[in-house]
Design a protein around this motif. Structure first.
Motif, short mmCIF file in Angstrom:
data_model
loop_
_atom_site.label_atom_id
_atom_site.label_comp_id
_atom_site.label_asym_id
_atom_site.label_seq_id
_atom_site.Cartn_x
_atom_site.Cartn_y
_atom_site.Cartn_z
N GLU A 1 -69.88 1.07 42.78
CA GLU A 1 -70.12 2.51 42.61
C GLU A 1 -70.52 2.85 41.18
O GLU A 1 -70.04 2.23 40.23
N PRO A 2 -71.42 3.82 41.05
CA PRO A 2 -71.81 4.27 39.72
C PRO A 2 -70.62 4.95 39.03
O PRO A 2 -69.76 5.51 39.70
N MET A 3 -70.57 4.84 37.70
CA MET A 3 -69.49 5.47 36.94
C MET A 3 -70.01 5.72 35.52
O MET A 3 -70.73 4.88 34.98
N PRO A 4 -69.68 6.87 34.92
CA PRO A 4 -70.16 7.11 33.56
C PRO A 4 -69.63 6.04 32.58
O PRO A 4 -68.49 5.59 32.71
N PHE A 5 -70.48 5.65 31.65
CA PHE A 5 -70.15 4.64 30.63
C PHE A 5 -68.83 4.96 29.93
O PHE A 5 -67.95 4.11 29.80
N ASP A 6 -68.68 6.23 29.50
CA ASP A 6 -67.47 6.61 28.77
C ASP A 6 -66.21 6.48 29.61
O ASP A 6 -65.14 6.11 29.11
N LYS A 7 -66.34 6.77 30.91
CA LYS A 7 -65.18 6.65 31.81
C LYS A 7 -64.79 5.18 31.99
O LYS A 7 -63.61 4.84 31.98
N VAL A 8 -65.80 4.31 32.18
CA VAL A 8 -65.50 2.88 32.34
C VAL A 8 -64.76 2.37 31.11
O VAL A 8 -63.77 1.64 31.23
N LEU A 9 -65.23 2.75 29.92
CA LEU A 9 -64.56 2.27 28.70
C LEU A 9 -63.16 2.85 28.57
O LEU A 9 -62.21 2.14 28.21
N ALA A 10 -63.00 4.14 28.89
CA ALA A 10 -61.68 4.77 28.80
C ALA A 10 -60.69 4.12 29.76
O ALA A 10 -59.50 3.96 29.46
N ASP A 11 -61.19 3.74 30.96
CA ASP A 11 -60.31 3.18 32.01
C ASP A 11 -60.39 1.66 32.11
O ASP A 11 -59.90 1.08 33.08
N SER B 1 -83.60 4.56 37.46
CA SER B 1 -83.09 3.39 38.19
C SER B 1 -81.57 3.32 38.16
O SER B 1 -80.95 2.84 39.10
N SER B 2 -80.95 3.83 37.08
CA SER B 2 -79.48 3.79 37.04
C SER B 2 -78.88 4.77 38.04
O SER B 2 -77.72 4.66 38.40
N LYS B 3 -79.68 5.75 38.49
CA LYS B 3 -79.19 6.71 39.48
C LYS B 3 -79.60 6.32 40.90
O LYS B 3 -79.13 6.90 41.87
N ALA B 4 -80.51 5.33 41.01
CA ALA B 4 -81.01 4.95 42.34
C ALA B 4 -79.94 4.23 43.15
O ALA B 4 -79.97 4.21 44.37
N LEU B 5 -78.98 3.61 42.46
CA LEU B 5 -77.96 2.85 43.16
C LEU B 5 -76.85 3.78 43.63
O LEU B 5 -76.28 4.50 42.84
N SER B 6 -76.59 3.74 44.93
CA SER B 6 -75.51 4.59 45.44
C SER B 6 -74.29 3.72 45.71
O SER B 6 -74.39 2.49 45.75
N ALA B 7 -73.15 4.34 45.90
CA ALA B 7 -71.92 3.58 46.16
C ALA B 7 -72.03 2.87 47.51
O ALA B 7 -72.65 3.38 48.44
N ASN C 1 -73.05 0.84 36.69
CA ASN C 1 -72.73 0.54 38.08
C ASN C 1 -71.56 -0.44 38.05
O ASN C 1 -71.66 -1.49 37.40
N THR C 2 -70.45 -0.08 38.69
CA THR C 2 -69.26 -0.93 38.66
C THR C 2 -69.14 -1.72 39.95
O THR C 2 -69.63 -1.28 41.00
N LYS C 3 -68.51 -2.89 39.87
CA LYS C 3 -68.31 -3.70 41.06
C LYS C 3 -66.90 -4.26 41.04
O LYS C 3 -66.50 -4.89 40.06
N ARG C 4 -66.14 -3.98 42.11
CA ARG C 4 -64.79 -4.51 42.24
C ARG C 4 -64.72 -5.37 43.48
O ARG C 4 -65.05 -4.90 44.57
N ASN C 5 -64.31 -6.62 43.33
CA ASN C 5 -64.14 -7.50 44.47
C ASN C 5 -62.66 -7.86 44.61
O ASN C 5 -62.06 -8.35 43.66
N ASN C 6 -62.12 -7.59 45.79
CA ASN C 6 -60.71 -7.92 46.04
C ASN C 6 -60.56 -8.57 47.41
O ASN C 6 -61.33 -8.29 48.33
N ARG C 7 -59.56 -9.43 47.52
CA ARG C 7 -59.33 -10.11 48.81
C ARG C 7 -58.97 -9.10 49.89
O ARG C 7 -58.34 -8.09 49.61
N SER C 8 -59.39 -9.44 51.10
CA SER C 8 -59.24 -8.49 52.20
C SER C 8 -58.77 -9.23 53.44
O SER C 8 -59.14 -10.38 53.67
N ALA C 9 -57.96 -8.54 54.24
CA ALA C 9 -57.52 -9.11 55.52
C ALA C 9 -58.62 -8.96 56.58
O ALA C 9 -58.50 -9.45 57.70
N GLY C 10 -59.71 -8.27 56.22
CA GLY C 10 -60.79 -8.09 57.17
C GLY C 10 -60.74 -6.70 57.79
O GLY C 10 -59.98 -5.85 57.33
N PRO C 11 -61.56 -6.43 58.81
CA PRO C 11 -62.53 -7.37 59.40
C PRO C 11 -63.77 -7.54 58.51
O PRO C 11 -63.98 -6.77 57.58
N GLU C 12 -64.56 -8.56 58.85
CA GLU C 12 -65.83 -8.76 58.15
C GLU C 12 -66.71 -7.55 58.37
O GLU C 12 -66.82 -7.05 59.48
#
Length: 439
Positions: A197-207, A282-288, A230-241
Protein backbone atom coordinates in the motif's frame (compact mmCIF):
# COMPACT_ATOMS: atom_id res chain seq x y z
CA UNK A 1 21.10 -20.53 -18.95
CA UNK A 2 19.57 -17.74 -20.93
CA UNK A 3 20.15 -15.23 -18.16
CA UNK A 4 23.93 -15.53 -18.39
CA UNK A 5 25.14 -12.23 -19.70
CA UNK A 6 27.59 -12.63 -22.53
CA UNK A 7 29.05 -10.93 -25.55
CA UNK A 8 30.36 -11.75 -28.98
CA UNK A 9 33.92 -12.72 -29.96
CA UNK A 10 35.00 -13.93 -26.55
CA UNK A 11 33.99 -10.81 -24.64
CA UNK A 12 32.05 -11.44 -21.45
CA UNK A 13 29.58 -8.76 -20.28
CA UNK A 14 27.52 -8.50 -17.10
CA UNK A 15 23.72 -8.04 -16.93
CA UNK A 16 23.97 -4.29 -16.36
CA UNK A 17 26.27 -3.91 -19.38
CA UNK A 18 28.79 -1.83 -17.43
CA UNK A 19 31.50 -4.51 -17.09
CA UNK A 20 33.28 -6.29 -19.93
CA UNK A 21 36.17 -8.75 -19.87
CA UNK A 22 38.10 -10.84 -22.39
CA UNK A 23 39.11 -14.11 -20.74
CA UNK A 24 41.99 -16.13 -22.22
CA UNK A 25 39.67 -19.14 -22.19
CA UNK A 26 36.30 -20.31 -20.92
CA UNK A 27 35.66 -23.64 -19.25
CA UNK A 28 32.30 -25.23 -18.38
CA UNK A 29 33.24 -28.17 -16.12
CA UNK A 30 30.73 -31.02 -15.89
CA UNK A 31 32.05 -32.26 -12.53
CA UNK A 32 34.04 -31.20 -9.48
CA UNK A 33 36.97 -33.27 -10.82
CA UNK A 34 36.93 -31.35 -14.12
CA UNK A 35 36.88 -28.07 -12.20
CA UNK A 36 39.88 -29.13 -10.07
CA UNK A 37 41.76 -30.05 -13.24
CA UNK A 38 40.90 -26.69 -14.85
CA UNK A 39 42.24 -24.81 -11.81
CA UNK A 40 45.47 -26.84 -11.79
CA UNK A 41 45.90 -26.29 -15.53
CA UNK A 42 45.38 -22.54 -15.08
CA UNK A 43 48.13 -22.54 -12.45
CA UNK A 44 50.51 -24.31 -14.86
CA UNK A 45 49.74 -21.64 -17.48
CA UNK A 46 50.11 -18.82 -14.98
CA UNK A 47 46.48 -17.71 -15.42
CA UNK A 48 44.04 -16.36 -12.86
CA UNK A 49 40.66 -18.10 -12.43
CA UNK A 50 37.16 -16.66 -11.88
CA UNK A 51 33.75 -18.29 -11.81
CA UNK A 52 30.80 -16.32 -13.18
CA UNK A 53 27.11 -16.94 -12.57
CA UNK A 54 24.41 -14.99 -14.38
CA UNK A 55 26.40 -11.74 -14.37
CA UNK A 56 23.96 -9.96 -12.05
CA UNK A 57 26.71 -8.11 -10.18
CA UNK A 58 27.28 -4.49 -11.13
CA UNK A 59 30.88 -4.64 -9.89
CA UNK A 60 33.71 -6.36 -11.77
CA UNK A 61 33.82 -9.07 -9.09
CA UNK A 62 33.62 -11.86 -11.73
CA UNK A 63 35.75 -10.25 -14.46
CA UNK A 64 39.00 -11.91 -15.50
CA UNK A 65 41.49 -11.98 -18.37
CA UNK A 66 42.44 -15.50 -17.27
CA UNK A 67 40.21 -18.59 -17.13
CA UNK A 68 36.48 -17.93 -16.85
CA UNK A 69 34.61 -20.83 -15.25
CA UNK A 70 30.97 -21.12 -16.33
CA UNK A 71 28.99 -23.31 -13.94
CA UNK A 72 25.96 -24.10 -16.14
CA UNK A 73 26.70 -27.85 -16.11
CA UNK A 74 27.03 -27.90 -12.33
CA UNK A 75 23.30 -27.61 -11.71
CA UNK A 76 20.48 -29.46 -10.02
CA UNK A 77 19.64 -30.85 -6.62
CA UNK A 78 22.12 -33.40 -5.25
CA UNK A 79 20.20 -34.41 -2.18
CA UNK A 80 17.18 -33.59 -0.02
CA UNK A 81 17.49 -34.63 3.63
CA UNK A 82 14.04 -34.49 5.21
CA UNK A 83 15.34 -35.45 8.66
CA UNK A 84 17.89 -32.61 8.77
CA UNK A 85 15.57 -30.39 6.65
CA UNK A 86 18.34 -29.46 4.23
CA UNK A 87 18.81 -29.49 0.48
CA UNK A 88 22.20 -29.79 -1.23
CA UNK A 89 22.34 -28.10 -4.60
CA UNK A 90 25.02 -27.69 -7.29
CA UNK A 91 26.54 -24.21 -7.36
CA UNK A 92 25.42 -23.25 -10.87
CA UNK A 93 21.72 -23.84 -10.21
CA UNK A 94 19.66 -20.70 -10.80
CA UNK A 95 17.63 -19.61 -7.76
CA UNK A 96 14.51 -19.77 -9.93
CA UNK A 97 15.06 -23.48 -10.59
CA UNK A 98 15.85 -24.18 -6.94
CA UNK A 99 12.70 -22.38 -5.75
CA UNK A 100 10.47 -24.23 -8.22
CA UNK A 101 12.04 -27.62 -7.51
CA UNK A 102 11.69 -27.13 -3.75
CA UNK A 103 8.05 -26.07 -4.13
CA UNK A 104 7.32 -29.33 -6.00
CA UNK A 105 8.82 -31.16 -3.01
CA UNK A 106 6.68 -29.15 -0.58
CA UNK A 107 9.72 -27.20 0.70
CA UNK A 108 10.99 -23.62 0.69
CA UNK A 109 13.85 -21.38 1.74
CA UNK A 110 12.83 -19.15 4.68
CA UNK A 111 13.72 -15.88 2.96
CA UNK A 112 14.96 -14.73 -0.43
CA UNK A 113 15.80 -11.64 -2.47
CA UNK A 114 13.48 -10.07 -5.03
CA UNK A 115 15.32 -11.35 -8.12
CA UNK A 116 15.79 -15.08 -8.78
CA UNK A 117 17.80 -15.11 -12.01
CA UNK A 118 21.13 -15.51 -10.19
CA UNK A 119 22.92 -18.78 -9.56
CA UNK A 120 22.92 -19.96 -5.96
CA UNK A 121 26.69 -19.53 -5.65
CA UNK A 122 26.74 -16.09 -7.28
CA UNK A 123 23.89 -14.86 -5.10
CA UNK A 124 25.36 -16.15 -1.83
CA UNK A 125 29.00 -15.22 -2.59
CA UNK A 126 28.02 -11.56 -2.97
CA UNK A 127 25.63 -11.46 0.01
CA UNK A 128 22.28 -11.22 -1.82
CA UNK A 129 19.39 -10.73 0.60
CA UNK A 130 15.73 -9.92 0.90
CA UNK A 131 14.17 -8.19 3.88
CA UNK A 132 13.40 -9.70 7.27
CA UNK A 133 12.95 -8.99 10.95
CA UNK A 134 14.36 -12.36 12.10
CA UNK A 135 15.26 -14.10 8.84
CA UNK A 136 18.50 -13.05 7.18
CA UNK A 137 20.26 -13.22 3.79
CA UNK A 138 20.35 -16.26 1.53
CA UNK A 139 23.93 -16.98 2.70
CA UNK A 140 22.78 -17.03 6.34
CA UNK A 141 20.57 -20.03 5.45
CA UNK A 142 23.62 -22.08 4.36
CA UNK A 143 24.39 -25.17 6.47
CA UNK A 144 27.31 -26.53 4.48
CA UNK A 145 29.58 -25.69 1.54
CA UNK A 146 31.84 -27.54 -0.84
CA UNK A 147 34.55 -25.57 -2.60
CA UNK A 148 37.61 -26.19 -4.72
CA UNK A 149 40.63 -24.22 -3.49
CA UNK A 150 43.63 -22.85 -5.39
CA UNK A 151 45.62 -26.12 -5.37
CA UNK A 152 42.65 -28.02 -6.83
CA UNK A 153 41.68 -29.74 -3.57
CA UNK A 154 38.04 -30.06 -2.50
CA UNK A 155 37.18 -28.61 0.91
CA UNK A 156 33.87 -29.17 2.70
CA UNK A 157 32.85 -26.96 5.59
CA UNK A 158 30.01 -26.40 8.05
CA UNK A 159 29.57 -25.05 11.58
CA UNK A 160 31.28 -28.26 12.83
CA UNK A 161 33.79 -28.98 10.05
CA UNK A 162 36.40 -26.39 8.99
CA UNK A 163 34.33 -23.82 10.87
CA UNK A 164 36.77 -20.97 10.14
CA UNK A 165 36.29 -21.56 6.40
CA UNK A 166 32.52 -21.80 6.90
CA UNK A 167 32.43 -18.45 8.74
CA UNK A 168 33.98 -16.69 5.75
CA UNK A 169 33.15 -18.75 2.66
CA UNK A 170 29.38 -18.36 2.88
CA UNK A 171 29.99 -14.85 1.52
CA UNK A 172 33.42 -15.51 0.02
CA UNK A 173 33.46 -13.00 -2.87
CA UNK A 174 35.07 -15.70 -5.01
CA UNK A 175 38.32 -15.02 -3.13
CA UNK A 176 38.70 -18.27 -1.18
CA UNK A 177 37.90 -20.87 -3.83
CA UNK A 178 35.21 -21.86 -6.30
CA UNK A 179 32.02 -23.05 -4.63
CA UNK A 180 30.71 -26.28 -6.17
CA UNK A 181 27.79 -27.18 -3.91
CA UNK A 182 25.73 -25.53 -1.19
CA UNK A 183 23.59 -27.10 1.52
CA UNK A 184 20.69 -24.86 2.54
CA UNK A 185 18.33 -25.13 5.49
CA UNK A 186 14.77 -25.52 4.19
CA UNK A 187 11.36 -25.76 5.81
CA UNK A 188 7.95 -27.10 4.84
CA UNK A 189 6.42 -24.77 2.26
CA UNK A 190 4.24 -22.04 3.78
CA UNK A 191 1.99 -19.22 2.68
CA UNK A 192 2.77 -15.53 2.85
CA UNK A 193 0.20 -12.78 2.83
CA UNK A 194 1.49 -9.67 1.10
CA UNK A 195 -0.01 -6.28 1.75
CA UNK A 196 1.18 -3.53 -0.57
CA UNK A 197 0.00 0.00 0.00
CA UNK A 198 1.08 3.56 -0.71
CA UNK A 199 2.10 5.61 2.34
CA UNK A 200 3.53 9.13 2.72
CA UNK A 201 7.34 9.20 3.10
CA UNK A 202 7.13 11.13 6.38
CA UNK A 203 4.66 8.64 7.86
CA UNK A 204 6.85 5.64 6.94
CA UNK A 205 9.84 7.28 8.64
CA UNK A 206 7.81 8.29 11.72
CA UNK A 207 6.41 4.75 12.06
CA UNK A 208 9.47 2.85 10.78
CA UNK A 209 10.34 1.09 14.07
CA UNK A 210 6.75 -0.02 14.48
CA UNK A 211 6.38 -1.20 10.87
CA UNK A 212 9.64 -3.13 11.23
CA UNK A 213 8.66 -4.69 14.59
CA UNK A 214 5.12 -5.69 13.57
CA UNK A 215 5.98 -7.47 10.31
CA UNK A 216 8.11 -10.49 9.49
CA UNK A 217 9.20 -8.85 6.23
CA UNK A 218 8.83 -5.12 5.73
CA UNK A 219 10.18 -3.02 2.84
CA UNK A 220 9.28 0.13 1.02
CA UNK A 221 10.09 2.07 -2.12
CA UNK A 222 10.40 5.85 -2.03
CA UNK A 223 9.90 7.77 -5.26
CA UNK A 224 12.45 10.63 -5.42
CA UNK A 225 10.99 14.10 -6.14
CA UNK A 226 7.81 13.07 -4.29
CA UNK A 227 6.69 12.53 -0.72
CA UNK A 228 5.25 9.14 -1.71
CA UNK A 229 6.26 5.56 -0.98
CA UNK A 230 4.88 2.12 -1.69
CA UNK A 231 5.14 -0.20 1.33
CA UNK A 232 5.16 -3.98 1.31
CA UNK A 233 4.52 -6.22 4.31
CA UNK A 234 4.85 -9.99 4.01
CA UNK A 235 3.67 -12.17 6.88
CA UNK A 236 2.99 -15.88 7.27
CA UNK A 237 -0.58 -16.89 6.76
CA UNK A 238 -2.76 -19.90 7.53
CA UNK A 239 -4.36 -19.37 4.12
CA UNK A 240 -6.31 -19.83 2.02
CA UNK A 241 -4.15 -19.20 -1.04
CA UNK A 242 -5.31 -16.08 -2.86
CA UNK A 243 -2.83 -15.40 -5.65
CA UNK A 244 -2.93 -12.23 -7.72
CA UNK A 245 -5.28 -13.02 -10.65
CA UNK A 246 -3.29 -13.60 -13.86
CA UNK A 247 -4.62 -10.62 -15.81
CA UNK A 248 -4.34 -8.29 -12.82
CA UNK A 249 -0.85 -9.64 -12.11
CA UNK A 250 0.18 -9.00 -15.69
CA UNK A 251 -1.25 -5.48 -15.51
CA UNK A 252 0.38 -4.58 -12.19
CA UNK A 253 3.69 -6.46 -12.43
CA UNK A 254 4.34 -6.35 -16.15
CA UNK A 255 2.47 -3.34 -17.50
CA UNK A 256 2.84 -0.96 -14.53
CA UNK A 257 6.09 -2.18 -12.95
CA UNK A 258 7.98 -3.00 -16.16
CA UNK A 259 6.09 -1.52 -19.14
CA UNK A 260 5.06 1.92 -17.93
CA UNK A 261 8.33 2.05 -16.10
CA UNK A 262 10.26 1.41 -19.31
CA UNK A 263 8.36 4.19 -21.09
CA UNK A 264 8.99 6.52 -18.14
CA UNK A 265 12.71 5.74 -18.43
CA UNK A 266 12.70 6.53 -22.18
CA UNK A 267 10.81 9.79 -21.70
CA UNK A 268 13.00 10.69 -18.74
CA UNK A 269 16.13 10.07 -20.76
CA UNK A 270 14.89 12.19 -23.65
CA UNK A 271 13.54 14.98 -21.43
CA UNK A 272 15.02 14.84 -17.91
CA UNK A 273 12.99 17.87 -16.82
CA UNK A 274 9.82 15.72 -17.00
CA UNK A 275 11.10 13.19 -14.43
CA UNK A 276 9.63 14.80 -11.26
CA UNK A 277 6.20 14.99 -12.92
CA UNK A 278 6.44 11.38 -14.12
CA UNK A 279 7.54 10.32 -10.62
CA UNK A 280 4.49 11.96 -9.05
CA UNK A 281 2.17 10.21 -11.51
CA UNK A 282 3.83 6.78 -11.32
CA UNK A 283 4.06 6.88 -7.51
CA UNK A 284 0.28 7.36 -7.44
CA UNK A 285 -0.45 4.73 -10.11
CA UNK A 286 0.09 1.90 -7.64
CA UNK A 287 -2.98 1.09 -5.60
CA UNK A 288 -3.16 -1.03 -2.45
CA UNK A 289 -3.48 -4.79 -2.90
CA UNK A 290 -3.24 -7.94 -0.82
CA UNK A 291 -2.59 -11.49 -1.95
CA UNK A 292 -1.53 -14.80 -0.41
CA UNK A 293 0.78 -17.28 -2.12
CA UNK A 294 3.81 -19.56 -1.69
CA UNK A 295 7.03 -17.72 -0.75
CA UNK A 296 8.88 -17.38 -4.05
CA UNK A 297 5.77 -15.99 -5.74
CA UNK A 298 5.53 -13.29 -3.06
CA UNK A 299 9.21 -12.49 -2.44
CA UNK A 300 10.37 -12.31 -6.05
CA UNK A 301 9.28 -10.32 -9.08
CA UNK A 302 10.51 -9.99 -12.67
CA UNK A 303 12.96 -7.19 -13.48
CA UNK A 304 12.96 -6.43 -17.19
CA UNK A 305 14.08 -2.80 -17.11
CA UNK A 306 17.89 -2.79 -16.93
CA UNK A 307 19.48 -0.47 -14.42
CA UNK A 308 22.60 0.36 -12.43
CA UNK A 309 22.44 -0.01 -8.67
CA UNK A 310 24.29 1.00 -5.52
CA UNK A 311 23.21 -0.41 -2.16
CA UNK A 312 24.60 0.15 1.32
CA UNK A 313 23.84 -1.50 4.65
CA UNK A 314 23.79 0.86 7.63
CA UNK A 315 23.03 0.17 11.30
CA UNK A 316 19.26 -0.20 11.51
CA UNK A 317 18.92 2.58 14.07
CA UNK A 318 20.59 5.04 11.66
CA UNK A 319 18.33 4.49 8.64
CA UNK A 320 15.57 7.04 9.31
CA UNK A 321 18.03 9.87 9.79
CA UNK A 322 19.98 8.74 6.73
CA UNK A 323 16.87 8.66 4.51
CA UNK A 324 16.02 12.21 5.55
CA UNK A 325 19.53 13.25 4.48
CA UNK A 326 19.14 11.40 1.18
CA UNK A 327 15.82 13.11 0.42
CA UNK A 328 17.24 16.55 1.32
CA UNK A 329 20.22 15.87 -0.96
CA UNK A 330 18.00 14.90 -3.92
CA UNK A 331 15.67 17.87 -3.32
CA UNK A 332 18.45 20.44 -3.44
CA UNK A 333 20.71 18.76 -6.01
CA UNK A 334 18.99 19.39 -9.32
CA UNK A 335 19.39 15.64 -9.99
CA UNK A 336 16.64 13.89 -11.96
CA UNK A 337 16.06 10.44 -10.50
CA UNK A 338 13.47 8.25 -12.21
CA UNK A 339 13.99 5.05 -10.17
CA UNK A 340 12.56 4.44 -6.69
CA UNK A 341 14.86 4.03 -3.68
CA UNK A 342 14.44 0.61 -2.05
CA UNK A 343 14.64 0.14 1.74
CA UNK A 344 14.91 -3.28 3.44
CA UNK A 345 16.25 -4.74 6.71
CA UNK A 346 18.16 -7.77 8.02
CA UNK A 347 19.06 -9.06 11.48
CA UNK A 348 22.71 -9.33 12.51
CA UNK A 349 24.45 -12.53 11.34
CA UNK A 350 27.80 -14.23 12.03
CA UNK A 351 29.31 -14.31 8.53
CA UNK A 352 32.70 -12.57 8.40
CA UNK A 353 32.07 -10.19 5.48
CA UNK A 354 28.27 -10.16 5.47
CA UNK A 355 26.90 -6.64 5.18
CA UNK A 356 24.87 -7.51 8.31
CA UNK A 357 27.83 -9.08 10.12
CA UNK A 358 27.47 -8.40 13.84
CA UNK A 359 24.87 -5.67 13.51
CA UNK A 360 21.14 -5.29 12.80
CA UNK A 361 21.07 -3.60 9.44
CA UNK A 362 18.93 -1.60 7.06
CA UNK A 363 19.62 -1.57 3.33
CA UNK A 364 19.14 1.44 1.11
CA UNK A 365 19.45 0.91 -2.64
CA UNK A 366 19.61 3.66 -5.25
CA UNK A 367 19.13 2.92 -8.95
CA UNK A 368 19.48 4.66 -12.30
CA UNK A 369 18.27 3.42 -15.68
CA UNK A 370 20.96 1.72 -17.77
CA UNK A 371 22.55 4.28 -20.08
CA UNK A 372 21.80 7.36 -17.96
CA UNK A 373 24.62 9.16 -16.13
CA UNK A 374 24.52 7.80 -12.60
CA UNK A 375 27.88 8.94 -11.17
CA UNK A 376 26.76 12.26 -9.66
CA UNK A 377 23.75 10.72 -7.88
CA UNK A 378 25.66 7.65 -6.66
CA UNK A 379 28.62 9.74 -5.47
CA UNK A 380 26.35 12.05 -3.45
CA UNK A 381 24.44 9.06 -2.02
CA UNK A 382 27.63 7.21 -1.18
CA UNK A 383 28.90 10.21 0.79
CA UNK A 384 25.78 9.95 2.99
CA UNK A 385 26.00 6.15 3.30
CA UNK A 386 29.67 6.15 4.33
CA UNK A 387 29.09 8.90 6.92
CA UNK A 388 26.92 6.28 8.70
CA UNK A 389 29.59 3.53 8.48
CA UNK A 390 27.73 1.97 5.58
CA UNK A 391 28.86 -1.32 4.07
CA UNK A 392 28.27 -1.61 0.31
CA UNK A 393 26.73 -4.69 -1.28
CA UNK A 394 29.66 -6.66 -2.77
CA UNK A 395 27.92 -7.01 -6.13
CA UNK A 396 26.73 -3.43 -6.57
CA UNK A 397 28.43 -0.18 -7.59
CA UNK A 398 30.67 1.39 -4.93
CA UNK A 399 34.09 3.04 -4.68
CA UNK A 400 35.35 1.64 -1.34
CA UNK A 401 38.66 -0.15 -0.80
CA UNK A 402 40.38 -2.46 1.69
CA UNK A 403 41.38 0.43 3.97
CA UNK A 404 37.72 1.41 4.36
CA UNK A 405 36.53 -2.17 4.86
CA UNK A 406 39.11 -2.76 7.60
CA UNK A 407 37.33 0.03 9.51
CA UNK A 408 33.69 -1.05 9.00
CA UNK A 409 34.22 -4.83 9.31
CA UNK A 410 35.66 -5.77 12.73
CA UNK A 411 36.58 -9.25 11.39
CA UNK A 412 38.13 -8.07 8.12
CA UNK A 413 41.61 -9.33 9.12
CA UNK A 414 40.16 -12.78 9.83
CA UNK A 415 38.98 -13.00 6.21
CA UNK A 416 42.25 -11.82 4.65
CA UNK A 417 44.27 -14.20 6.85
CA UNK A 418 42.13 -17.13 5.67
CA UNK A 419 42.61 -16.01 2.07
CA UNK A 420 46.38 -15.95 2.61
CA UNK A 421 46.15 -19.57 3.74
CA UNK A 422 43.76 -20.87 1.05
CA UNK A 423 45.02 -18.82 -1.91
CA UNK A 424 48.60 -17.74 -1.17
CA UNK A 425 49.41 -17.22 -4.88
CA UNK A 426 46.19 -15.26 -5.52
CA UNK A 427 44.93 -17.66 -8.18
CA UNK A 428 41.44 -16.17 -7.71
CA UNK A 429 42.59 -12.55 -7.70
CA UNK A 430 41.24 -9.86 -10.03
CA UNK A 431 41.27 -6.05 -10.01
CA UNK A 432 38.12 -5.85 -7.91
CA UNK A 433 39.44 -8.18 -5.19
CA UNK A 434 42.78 -6.36 -5.19
CA UNK A 435 40.89 -3.16 -4.42
CA UNK A 436 38.45 -4.46 -1.79
CA UNK A 437 40.70 -6.98 -0.01
CA UNK A 438 44.12 -5.43 -0.60
CA UNK A 439 47.03 -7.00 -2.45
Amino acid sequence: MSSTASGRNGTWRNWGGNVAARPAREVAPASVEELSAAIRRAAEDGLKVKAVGSGHSFTSIAATDGVLIRPQLLTGIRNIDRDAMTVTVEAGTPLKRLNMALAREGLSLTNMGDIMEQTVSGATSTGTHGTGRESASIAAQIKGLELVTADGSVVTCSAKENSDVFAAARIGLGALGIVTAITFAVEPIFLLSAREEPMPFDKVLADFDELWAENEHFEFYWFPHTGNTNTKRNNRSAGPEKPVPQLQGWFEDEFLSNGVFQVAQWVGRAAPATIPAIARISSKALSARTYTDIPYKVFTSPRRVRFMEMEYAVPREAVVEMLRELKAMVDRSGLRVSFPVEVRTAPADDITLSTASGRDSAYVAVHMAKGTPYQQYFTAAERIFTAHEGRPHWGKVHTRDAEYFAQVYPRFGEFTALRDRLDPDRRFQNDYLRRVLGA
